[in-house]
Write an enzyme that holds these catalytic residues in place. Structure first.
Site, PDB file in Angstrom:
ATOM      1  N   GLU A  57      22.301  95.493 -81.466  1.00 39.13           N
ATOM      2  CA  GLU A  57      22.357  94.298 -82.305  1.00 39.13           C
ATOM      3  C   GLU A  57      21.687  93.112 -81.617  1.00 39.13           C
ATOM      4  O   GLU A  57      20.931  92.361 -82.244  1.00 39.13           O
ATOM      5  CB  GLU A  57      23.806  93.954 -82.635  1.00 39.13           C
ATOM      6  CG  GLU A  57      23.952  92.727 -83.517  1.00 39.13           C
ATOM      7  CD  GLU A  57      25.388  92.478 -83.957  1.00 39.13           C
ATOM      8  OE1 GLU A  57      25.641  91.410 -84.553  1.00 39.13           O
ATOM      9  OE2 GLU A  57      26.246  93.344 -83.702  1.00 39.13           O
ATOM     10  N   ASP A 186      41.196  98.090 -74.618  1.00 39.23           N
ATOM     11  CA  ASP A 186      40.291  98.790 -73.709  1.00 39.23           C
ATOM     12  C   ASP A 186      40.794  98.801 -72.273  1.00 39.23           C
ATOM     13  O   ASP A 186      40.102  99.279 -71.377  1.00 39.23           O
ATOM     14  CB  ASP A 186      38.883  98.192 -73.778  1.00 39.23           C
ATOM     15  CG  ASP A 186      38.866  96.692 -73.533  1.00 39.23           C
ATOM     16  OD1 ASP A 186      39.908  96.144 -73.128  1.00 39.23           O
ATOM     17  OD2 ASP A 186      37.812  96.075 -73.752  1.00 39.23           O
ATOM     18  N   ALA A 202      37.834  96.953 -81.199  1.00 44.40           N
ATOM     19  CA  ALA A 202      38.840  96.082 -81.800  1.00 44.40           C
ATOM     20  C   ALA A 202      39.746  96.803 -82.805  1.00 44.40           C
ATOM     21  O   ALA A 202      40.968  96.606 -82.776  1.00 44.40           O
ATOM     22  CB  ALA A 202      38.157  94.883 -82.457  1.00 44.40           C
TER      23      ALA A 202
END
Length: 308
Positions: A57, A186, A202
């Site tokens: 991204e 995490d 998430a």
């Protein structure tokens, strides 16, 4: 490594993302007034390590920014000639997605002008650039989008950890021998029934948080505890650039502009508050229609801190 940490910008916190954005813009501004061509090229070279969703991204965003948004704002440089390099040690980008979607993502990146280096390991990282194998890429902006070390929670708790440093937990997400201490997100190493680890993303952390809340409520109310934690994978989404994204819902796989719109709607839906959803939706719609990114302000104080 300490030296690598100083040279490369991380993205695991909001502050890191803002600092990376400033660094990209500052590098372009400095290139505008730089007379040495070698230094100018290094300022206009952006190296991104890690081709997961974050790295892909970011590579797409920087490439679009340099080629479509910034060219009209500079006189001495052509930002369309900026080099965006994406480095991945694995055999393909977005390895967690199906191969056909991964191939589409790589094609979309290369169409934007991103140089994709696969199967290559970073062997050194300095303020001057990044060394990939025996090849050195001069870059003043290096972004670390690969894996990061887990928080030292396992050390704090004196509990076992996996190879990545994540705390190994019980089936109810409590730390071994510490039933009143829960480790989620995490920071925790959770293995599913199929033997695969729960991803450190998430949605997984949200599910773990909701599960731990149920466990605590059951204990307070002296009720039977819920069964072991089970992760429900809701699908994987990744965006490459404007009108280019991929979605993997298992049997359903999408790519292109349809996937991009679904990706945007999904992210807006999970924002907190109607006002936030409306503001982000309006901002994204403006960027989509105009091609202008609104967050290009650099304050003098931030610039000086970046350089020092």
């Amino acid at each position: 490594r300490a030296g690598w940490r100083r040279a490369a910008h991380g993205l695991h916190r909001v502050e890191g993302a803002a600092r990376t954005r400033r660094r990209v813009l500052v590098s372009v501004e400095r290139a505008e007034t730089e007379i040495d061509p070698v230094t100018r090229d290094a300022l206009l070279t952006f190296a991104i390590v890690g081709a997961g969703p974050t790295g892909v991204e970011l590579a797409g965003i920087i490439a679009e920014l340099a080629r479509k948004t910034l060219p009209r704002e500079f006189r001495n440089i052509d930002t369309r000639k900026a080099k965006v390099v994406l480095i991945e040690a694995g055999p393909r980008v977005l390895s967690s997605f199906a191969e056909e979607l991964s191939a589409y993502a790589q094609q979309a990146l290369e169409k934007l002008g991103v140089e994709v280096h696969l199967g290559e390991f970073v062997t050194d990282c300095t303020a001057a650039g990044v060394k990939v194998g025996e090849k050195f890429i001069a870059s003043k902006t290096i972004v670390w989008a690969a894996g990061v070390q887990a928080s030292p929670a396992a050390k704090w708790l004196n509990s076992p950890a996996d190879r990545a440093g994540r705390a190994i937990v019980e089936k109810d997400l409590s730390a071994p021998g510490l039933p009143k201490v829960f480790v989620i997100g995490d920071t925790a190493s959770v293995v599913q029934n199929n033997g695969k680890p729960v991803p450190g993303i998430a949605p997984a952390a949200k599910q773990q948080g909701a599960y731990v809340a149920k466990v605590i409520r059951a204990r307070l109310q002296a009720k039977p505890a819920p069964g072991p934690f089970r992760y429900w994978h809701q699908g994987s989404l990744a965006t490459i650039g404007k009108s280019a994204a991929i979605i993997d819902f298992g049997k359903i796989k999408l790519k292109g502009w349809i996937a991009w719109w679904i990706w945007g709607i999904a992210h807006i839906y999970f924002l907190i508050g109607t006002r936030s959803r409306f503001a982000v939706a309006w901002s994204w719609l403006w960027i989509y229609l105009s091609g202008q990114h609104s967050a290009r302000l650099i304050t003098q104080k931030e610039t000086m801190r970046e350089e020092n």
